[in-house]
Design an enzyme around this catalytic site. Sequence first.
Site, short mmCIF file in Angstrom:
data_model
loop_
_atom_site.label_atom_id
_atom_site.label_comp_id
_atom_site.label_asym_id
_atom_site.label_seq_id
_atom_site.Cartn_x
_atom_site.Cartn_y
_atom_site.Cartn_z
CB ALA B 95 -0.74 0.01 1.41
CE LYS B 96 5.37 0.38 -3.40
NZ LYS B 96 4.93 -0.83 -3.93
NE ARG B 97 -2.86 3.27 2.16
CZ ARG B 97 -3.33 3.18 1.23
NH1 ARG B 97 -1.89 2.32 -0.02
NH2 ARG B 97 -4.14 2.77 0.76
#
Lengths: 275, 275
Positions: B95-97
């Site tokens: 998700a590369k949050r």
Amino acid sequence: MTRQQLIEHIFTKKTFLCVGLDTDIKKIPQHLLGNDDPIFDFNKAIIDATAKYCIAYKPNLAFYECMGTKGLSAFERTVEYLKETYPDHLIIADAKRGDIGNTSAMYARTFFDGYDIDALTVAPYMGEDSVTPFLEYENKWVILLALTSNKGSHDFQLTTDQDGERLFEKVIRKSQAWGTPDNMMYVVGATQGKMFQDIRMLAPDHFLLVPGVGAQGGSLQEVCKYGMTDDCGLIVNSSRGIIYASGDTDFAQVAAIKAMELQREMATELDKVNK
Amino acid sequence: MTRQQLIEHIFTKKTFLCVGLDTDIKKIPQHLLGNDDPIFDFNKAIIDATAKYCIAYKPNLAFYECMGTKGLSAFERTVEYLKETYPDHLIIADAKRGDIGNTSAMYARTFFDGYDIDALTVAPYMGEDSVTPFLEYENKWVILLALTSNKGSHDFQLTTDQDGERLFEKVIRKSQAWGTPDNMMYVVGATQGKMFQDIRMLAPDHFLLVPGVGAQGGSLQEVCKYGMTDDCGLIVNSSRGIIYASGDTDFAQVAAIKAMELQREMATELDKVNK
């Protein structure tokens, strides 16, 4: 929304306020919790109360994703309500996305085609091909993280390279080869004070999305002193300071008062610009 | 999942393959499109066909968000199916949050409390307080972007600072004060070749999540030569090369063959480690 439309709204309404819809089920007034869709009902009341004092709304996706499909549905309803009822307001999805090209293209499709949102915050760490898929949509905006409002902004964003350039400066400089002041803005935290001068050296025309006024301690006057341009060039966000100013049944009225107070300060700042 | 459990699964099954569930409605076989939930049905078939050849699955959120509540529901069903049917497989939400502290805390709640997923990819640009909220969950993993597989990785990640340290090295070095090899991994693209040596100088014990084998052109042998440790230390992901190897009714069987081929190569590499 075009840059020209945005500027017109700002000077007509004498405000460059963005209301952050960081709507947390644990923080909204208790009397809403029995409703079918308390998140949407809260947002609708906040929007109706504050729309005349602001030119943009910024839902942060974290607060909606947290509730699964129910949260996403509240997000979708909020966007639809804004588009139907206040079509002149810029809608910014604060999602801080960014991935390899084909994946960023999926995110772009989601937010710009699917939800038809005006602007999306994007993280720059993965470089050009993680950002450019978002720039392919007409009249849509990429808002690239440059110098954020949090303490952790000092960890990497201020790192100076061998040419004397700090990372946030490199992000701003390099990204200007990817987009223009007509489709790209930068996130610069209100807590960064005089750094706005350095940013204006690199990006004299770009709009800056400025979080961090209010709960995070940034000063509106300082942001304007160092960051405002003849086109305004600023969208200043306040979330918690407006939407949670009261936790009671009067939450919307109190939010309106807080938004109005900021709008009045902003009008004073805009009067200094010869437009 | 603990580090020790992960290592045991790898050496027992003789594989360190992660299958990326980047499931795009536009790419799945046509015969599924009439189903009620084609995305889930596709994932279920891929999972059942490949589970014995891999130790992890990695759905990339972009592909689910793209379909709104329907996509999110397919994501949720996929996670539930994995947890019920293959509880020993690591589930990585790609998700590369990463956001300011209170917002990262919401994302952490979503993925670790809500979905009860094992690991989440996180972007480092916003620094310490954007990462640490994810590290507060026991037996959960932060997988921090370090040196990604895409061309844009050269734009900022390789920038050398005044002390001669490259940005991805600074990310790896500084983040080791936030987490440990028991709750943090790094993303390093398979396309980065010999750079794995530099990374192992800084992070000799951390697991690395390695995308970019297959469609993106990275070499498994090179990754193992420079990146493998006595504990394996690698989770190598393949998405498109497995799940879209056939676009026909035999897609699951062909995916199984592709996964098995990678598993066999991986078994050979693992045999070189004295465990």
